[in-house]
Design an enzyme around this catalytic site. Structure first.
Site, PDB file in Angstrom:
ATOM      1  N   ASP A  51      14.942 -17.381  -6.324  1.00 53.97           N
ATOM      2  CA  ASP A  51      16.177 -17.783  -5.634  1.00 53.97           C
ATOM      3  C   ASP A  51      16.467 -18.559  -4.523  1.00 53.97           C
ATOM      4  OD1 ASP A  51      17.202 -15.653  -7.523  1.00 53.97           O
ATOM      5  OD2 ASP A  51      16.997 -14.056  -5.926  1.00 53.97           O
ATOM      6  N   TYR A 109       4.399 -11.275  -5.141  1.00 54.40           N
ATOM      7  CA  TYR A 109       5.301 -11.750  -4.318  1.00 54.40           C
ATOM      8  C   TYR A 109       4.755 -11.498  -2.753  1.00 54.40           C
ATOM      9  CZ  TYR A 109       8.751 -13.599  -7.242  1.00 54.40           C
ATOM     10  OH  TYR A 109       9.520 -14.230  -8.181  1.00 54.40           O
TER      11      TYR A 109
END
EC number: 5.4.99.12
Length: 277
Positions: A51, A109
């Site tokens: 994002d 992540y």
């Protein structure tokens, strides 16, 4: 032929990985550079569609081309054309049935969070920040409830287009070094905003707003409106993508930001104390 690349980027200046009309994305910048090298239009596919504001230490992409170029052209040539905040690290030819997204078996992540009264200066945009003190043990206890296969509806965004919210979270480790917390998420795949939504809930628990068992309630209710707000993208990094050994891709050792953070913090503290003697 099909080429696979590994790249890193600072996501602050982009609308995210994916191309969007009239906006600057990492994908559009990379495709522009590769197309100039190939003298033909190149379209890339990524392992993870990060994002806006989210960074990558090890993003994997593939593209197809009939143009013959040395592998160094896809690395050095691309880097000569890319902006400074995007860098291609590695390139190789790969079998035609490889797919950067669908061949991936696991994604990792990392989230870096600064917990102190003053906002970050040196690490602005590279780490998340909360001015609250956080209880590491409570967050670790809550994290254990998330491990395994669950319906993560409470932690997906309203815009998430996934057909279902079932995901398998393999690992969620939380560690602390001085004022920095490191959250490591590893799963087969992630829902839109899943990491940042989970992080928001863990921070609430670390602050003492809710007990660790609140996570179990959220998983059971499957209602996004009951959970914490989506946390900032600043400290989030796509850190690794795992593939089956048959693809013969390297295990890529990324520069983990916590090592840089610890080095800088250690130097700063030693200099400050030396100056007071």
């Amino acid at each position: 032929m099909k080429i696979v690349l590994i790249l890193e980027y600072d996501g602050r200046g982009y609308c995210g990985w994916q191309k969007q009309p009239d906006r600057i994305s990492v994908q559009s910048r990379l495709e522009s550079a590769l197309s100039r090298i190939a003298s033909s239009q190149i379209q890339v596919v990524a392992a993870g569609r990060t994002d806006a504001g989210v960074h990558a230490l090890c993003q994997v992409v593939h593209f197809e081309t009939h143009v013959i170029r040395p592998l160094t052209a896809w690395v050095r040539g691309a880097n000569a054309l890319l902006p400074d905040d995007i860098s291609v690290l590695w390139a190789s030819e790969v079998n035609d049935d490889f797919h950067a997204r669908f061949s991936a078996t696991e994604r990792t992540y990392l989230y870096y969070l600064l917990s102190r009264p003053a906002r970050p200066g040196i690490f602005q945009g590279k780490t998340g920040w909360t001015h609250y003190s956080l209880d590491l043990e409570k967050m670790q206890t809550a994290a254990r409830f998330l491990i395994g296969e669950h319906d993560f509806s409470a932690f997906r965004s309203a815009e998430c287009q996934a057909k279902n919210a079932i995901r398998k979270l393999v690992r969620l480790d939380i560690s602390q070094s001085e004022q920095f917390f490191v959250f490591e998420f590893c799963a087969n795949a992630f829902l839109h905003h899943m990491v940042r939504n989970i992080l928001g809930a863990l921070i609430y628990i670390g602050q003492g707003k809710y007990p660790p068992e609140w996570i179990q309630i959220l998983l059971g209710k499957r209602d996004r409106t009951l959970a914490a707000p989506t946390f900032s993208p600043d400290g989030l990094y796509l850190a690794g993508v795992r593939y089956d050994a048959r693809w013969n891709l390297p295990t890529f050792n990324v520069i983990r930001p916590e090592n840089v953070i610890n080095m800088i913090a250690s130097f700063k503290y030693s200099q400050n104390w030396a100056g007071l003697r």
